[in-house]
Scaffold this motif. Structure first.
Motif, mmCIF file in Angstrom:
data_model
loop_
_atom_site.group_PDB
_atom_site.id
_atom_site.type_symbol
_atom_site.label_atom_id
_atom_site.label_comp_id
_atom_site.label_asym_id
_atom_site.label_seq_id
_atom_site.Cartn_x
_atom_site.Cartn_y
_atom_site.Cartn_z
ATOM 1 N N ARG A 45 0.842 -1.187 0.000
ATOM 2 C CA ARG A 45 0.000 0.000 0.000
ATOM 3 C C ARG A 45 0.885 1.246 0.000
ATOM 4 O O ARG A 45 1.878 1.314 0.736
ATOM 5 N N GLU A 46 0.542 2.209 -0.818
ATOM 6 C CA GLU A 46 1.337 3.433 -0.978
ATOM 7 C C GLU A 46 0.537 4.627 -0.482
ATOM 8 O O GLU A 46 -0.619 4.802 -0.866
ATOM 9 N N ARG A 47 1.160 5.427 0.349
ATOM 10 C CA ARG A 47 0.512 6.662 0.773
ATOM 11 C C ARG A 47 0.710 7.701 -0.329
ATOM 12 O O ARG A 47 1.838 8.076 -0.646
ATOM 13 N N VAL A 48 -0.376 8.163 -0.880
ATOM 14 C CA VAL A 48 -0.353 9.051 -2.037
ATOM 15 C C VAL A 48 -0.241 10.509 -1.598
ATOM 16 O O VAL A 48 0.557 11.272 -2.144
ATOM 17 N N ALA A 49 -1.055 10.885 -0.611
ATOM 18 C CA ALA A 49 -1.079 12.266 -0.142
ATOM 19 C C ALA A 49 -1.680 12.303 1.254
ATOM 20 O O ALA A 49 -2.503 11.452 1.595
ATOM 21 N N ASP A 50 -1.261 13.284 2.039
ATOM 22 C CA ASP A 50 -1.868 13.449 3.353
ATOM 23 C C ASP A 50 -2.018 14.925 3.688
ATOM 24 O O ASP A 50 -1.374 15.787 3.079
ATOM 25 N N ILE A 51 -2.895 15.189 4.641
ATOM 26 C CA ILE A 51 -3.197 16.563 5.017
ATOM 27 C C ILE A 51 -3.441 16.624 6.524
ATOM 28 O O ILE A 51 -4.055 15.717 7.105
ATOM 29 N N TYR A 52 -2.943 17.685 7.148
ATOM 30 C CA TYR A 52 -3.229 17.958 8.546
ATOM 31 C C TYR A 52 -4.357 18.968 8.555
ATOM 32 O O TYR A 52 -4.195 20.102 8.098
ATOM 33 N N THR A 53 -5.516 18.556 9.056
ATOM 34 C CA THR A 53 -6.702 19.386 8.926
ATOM 35 C C THR A 53 -6.626 20.667 9.755
ATOM 36 O O THR A 53 -7.367 21.599 9.504
ATOM 37 N N GLY A 54 -5.720 20.717 10.731
ATOM 38 C CA GLY A 54 -5.607 21.924 11.540
ATOM 39 C C GLY A 54 -5.053 23.104 10.776
ATOM 40 O O GLY A 54 -5.527 24.232 10.904
ATOM 41 N N THR A 55 -4.035 22.850 9.934
ATOM 42 C CA THR A 55 -3.373 23.942 9.204
ATOM 43 C C THR A 55 -3.540 23.829 7.700
ATOM 44 O O THR A 55 -3.236 24.771 6.974
ATOM 45 N N GLY A 56 -3.974 22.658 7.239
ATOM 46 C CA GLY A 56 -4.055 22.452 5.800
ATOM 47 C C GLY A 56 -2.732 22.031 5.181
ATOM 48 O O GLY A 56 -2.624 21.929 3.959
ATOM 49 N N SER A 57 -1.740 21.759 6.010
ATOM 50 C CA SER A 57 -0.438 21.333 5.503
ATOM 51 C C SER A 57 -0.569 19.993 4.787
ATOM 52 O O SER A 57 -1.259 19.093 5.252
ATOM 53 N N THR A 58 0.101 19.867 3.646
ATOM 54 C CA THR A 58 -0.027 18.667 2.814
ATOM 55 C C THR A 58 1.330 18.066 2.469
ATOM 56 O O THR A 58 2.366 18.736 2.567
ATOM 57 N N ALA A 59 1.289 16.806 2.081
ATOM 58 C CA ALA A 59 2.485 16.122 1.601
ATOM 59 C C ALA A 59 2.060 15.118 0.543
ATOM 60 O O ALA A 59 0.935 14.602 0.596
ATOM 61 N N TYR A 60 2.974 14.858 -0.399
ATOM 62 C CA TYR A 60 2.652 13.997 -1.529
ATOM 63 C C TYR A 60 3.759 12.987 -1.801
ATOM 64 O O TYR A 60 4.943 13.272 -1.577
ATOM 65 N N ALA A 61 3.366 11.852 -2.334
ATOM 66 C CA ALA A 61 4.348 10.907 -2.848
ATOM 67 C C ALA A 61 4.963 11.486 -4.118
ATOM 68 O O ALA A 61 4.294 12.207 -4.867
ATOM 69 N N ASP A 62 6.219 11.170 -4.363
ATOM 70 C CA ASP A 62 6.889 11.692 -5.550
ATOM 71 C C ASP A 62 6.160 11.299 -6.828
ATOM 72 O O ASP A 62 6.162 12.048 -7.805
ATOM 73 N N SER A 63 5.537 10.146 -6.821
ATOM 74 C CA SER A 63 4.881 9.624 -8.016
ATOM 75 C C SER A 63 3.674 10.453 -8.446
ATOM 76 O O SER A 63 3.220 10.331 -9.590
ATOM 77 N N VAL A 64 3.146 11.286 -7.552
ATOM 78 C CA VAL A 64 1.937 12.055 -7.888
ATOM 79 C C VAL A 64 2.128 13.559 -7.771
ATOM 80 O O VAL A 64 1.208 14.325 -8.077
ATOM 81 N N LYS A 65 3.295 13.991 -7.323
ATOM 82 C CA LYS A 65 3.535 15.428 -7.162
ATOM 83 C C LYS A 65 3.288 16.164 -8.472
ATOM 84 O O LYS A 65 3.728 15.731 -9.536
ATOM 85 N N GLY A 66 2.576 17.276 -8.365
ATOM 86 C CA GLY A 66 2.286 18.087 -9.533
ATOM 87 C C GLY A 66 1.058 17.635 -10.306
ATOM 88 O O GLY A 66 0.587 18.346 -11.193
ATOM 89 N N ARG A 67 0.533 16.449 -9.971
ATOM 90 C CA ARG A 67 -0.652 15.935 -10.664
ATOM 91 C C ARG A 67 -1.853 15.790 -9.732
ATOM 92 O O ARG A 67 -2.990 15.995 -10.150
ATOM 93 N N PHE A 68 -1.592 15.423 -8.495
ATOM 94 C CA PHE A 68 -2.663 15.212 -7.520
ATOM 95 C C PHE A 68 -2.671 16.341 -6.499
ATOM 96 O O PHE A 68 -1.611 16.859 -6.136
#
Length: 119
Positions: A45-68
Protein backbone atom coordinates in the motif's frame (compact mmCIF):
# COMPACT_ATOMS: atom_id res chain seq x y z
CA UNK A 1 -15.57 5.74 16.25
CA UNK A 2 -14.40 7.46 13.08
CA UNK A 3 -16.20 6.47 9.94
CA UNK A 4 -14.88 7.21 6.47
CA UNK A 5 -16.83 6.88 3.24
CA UNK A 6 -15.10 7.30 -0.12
CA UNK A 7 -16.70 8.13 -3.44
CA UNK A 8 -15.70 9.34 -6.87
CA UNK A 9 -13.73 6.47 -8.32
CA UNK A 10 -14.26 5.18 -11.82
CA UNK A 11 -12.68 4.58 -15.19
CA UNK A 12 -10.93 7.22 -17.24
CA UNK A 13 -8.51 7.40 -20.14
CA UNK A 14 -4.91 8.39 -19.66
CA UNK A 15 -4.56 12.15 -19.33
CA UNK A 16 -7.99 12.48 -17.78
CA UNK A 17 -9.04 13.59 -14.31
CA UNK A 18 -11.04 12.27 -11.37
CA UNK A 19 -11.88 13.66 -7.95
CA UNK A 20 -12.21 11.40 -4.97
CA UNK A 21 -14.13 12.41 -1.86
CA UNK A 22 -13.86 11.10 1.69
CA UNK A 23 -16.64 12.03 4.10
CA UNK A 24 -15.61 11.66 7.73
CA UNK A 25 -17.86 11.36 10.77
CA UNK A 26 -17.84 10.14 14.35
CA UNK A 27 -15.05 12.23 15.79
CA UNK A 28 -14.87 15.47 17.74
CA UNK A 29 -11.25 16.41 17.08
CA UNK A 30 -10.91 19.46 14.89
CA UNK A 31 -7.31 18.74 14.02
CA UNK A 32 -6.48 15.30 12.68
CA UNK A 33 -4.41 13.85 9.89
CA UNK A 34 -6.08 12.35 6.87
CA UNK A 35 -4.58 10.66 3.88
CA UNK A 36 -5.22 8.86 0.64
CA UNK A 37 -3.51 5.53 0.07
CA UNK A 38 -3.63 3.24 -2.94
CA UNK A 39 -2.96 -0.42 -3.49
CA UNK A 40 -2.78 -2.82 -6.40
CA UNK A 41 -2.65 -6.61 -6.09
CA UNK A 42 0.80 -7.86 -5.19
CA UNK A 43 2.12 -4.45 -4.23
CA UNK A 44 2.48 -2.68 -0.92
CA UNK A 45 0.00 0.00 0.00
CA UNK A 46 1.34 3.43 -0.98
CA UNK A 47 0.51 6.66 0.77
CA UNK A 48 -0.35 9.05 -2.04
CA UNK A 49 -1.08 12.27 -0.14
CA UNK A 50 -1.87 13.45 3.35
CA UNK A 51 -3.20 16.56 5.02
CA UNK A 52 -3.23 17.96 8.55
CA UNK A 53 -6.70 19.39 8.93
CA UNK A 54 -5.61 21.92 11.54
CA UNK A 55 -3.37 23.94 9.20
CA UNK A 56 -4.05 22.45 5.80
CA UNK A 57 -0.44 21.33 5.50
CA UNK A 58 -0.03 18.67 2.81
CA UNK A 59 2.48 16.12 1.60
CA UNK A 60 2.65 14.00 -1.53
CA UNK A 61 4.35 10.91 -2.85
CA UNK A 62 6.89 11.69 -5.55
CA UNK A 63 4.88 9.62 -8.02
CA UNK A 64 1.94 12.05 -7.89
CA UNK A 65 3.53 15.43 -7.16
CA UNK A 66 2.29 18.09 -9.53
CA UNK A 67 -0.65 15.93 -10.66
CA UNK A 68 -2.66 15.21 -7.52
CA UNK A 69 -4.00 17.69 -4.98
CA UNK A 70 -5.40 16.86 -1.55
CA UNK A 71 -7.73 19.40 0.03
CA UNK A 72 -10.40 19.67 2.69
CA UNK A 73 -13.82 21.16 3.18
CA UNK A 74 -13.92 21.82 6.91
CA UNK A 75 -17.61 22.44 7.35
CA UNK A 76 -18.44 19.22 5.53
CA UNK A 77 -15.70 17.16 7.22
CA UNK A 78 -14.66 16.04 3.78
CA UNK A 79 -11.27 15.49 2.22
CA UNK A 80 -10.78 15.44 -1.54
CA UNK A 81 -8.16 14.07 -3.89
CA UNK A 82 -8.11 15.82 -7.24
CA UNK A 83 -6.25 13.64 -9.71
CA UNK A 84 -5.14 15.18 -13.01
CA UNK A 85 -3.02 13.90 -15.88
CA UNK A 86 -3.84 10.35 -14.84
CA UNK A 87 -1.60 7.53 -16.02
CA UNK A 88 -2.28 3.79 -16.35
CA UNK A 89 0.07 3.21 -13.43
CA UNK A 90 -2.34 5.21 -11.22
CA UNK A 91 -4.80 2.34 -11.53
CA UNK A 92 -5.46 1.05 -8.01
CA UNK A 93 -7.93 0.79 -5.18
CA UNK A 94 -7.80 4.11 -3.36
CA UNK A 95 -8.44 4.28 0.37
CA UNK A 96 -9.06 7.18 2.70
CA UNK A 97 -7.47 6.95 6.15
CA UNK A 98 -7.56 8.98 9.36
CA UNK A 99 -5.03 9.32 12.16
CA UNK A 100 -6.48 11.10 15.22
CA UNK A 101 -3.08 11.82 16.85
CA UNK A 102 -1.02 12.20 13.66
CA UNK A 103 1.43 9.48 14.65
CA UNK A 104 1.21 7.65 11.31
CA UNK A 105 -0.87 4.96 12.99
CA UNK A 106 -3.71 5.44 10.45
CA UNK A 107 -6.24 3.88 12.77
CA UNK A 108 -9.30 4.30 10.58
CA UNK A 109 -9.96 3.31 6.98
CA UNK A 110 -12.67 3.64 4.41
CA UNK A 111 -13.89 0.82 2.23
CA UNK A 112 -11.97 1.94 -0.84
CA UNK A 113 -12.90 3.14 -4.29
CA UNK A 114 -11.50 1.76 -7.54
CA UNK A 115 -9.70 3.98 -10.04
CA UNK A 116 -8.90 2.52 -13.46
CA UNK A 117 -6.90 4.43 -16.05
CA UNK A 118 -6.73 3.01 -19.55
CA UNK A 119 -4.07 3.82 -22.11
Amino acid sequence: QVQLVESGGGSVQAGGSLRLSCAASGYTYSRICMAWFRQTPGKERERVADIYTGTGSTAYADSVKGRFTISQHNTKNTVYLQMNSLKPEDTAMYYCAADIRCTAAWNYWGQGTQVTVSS
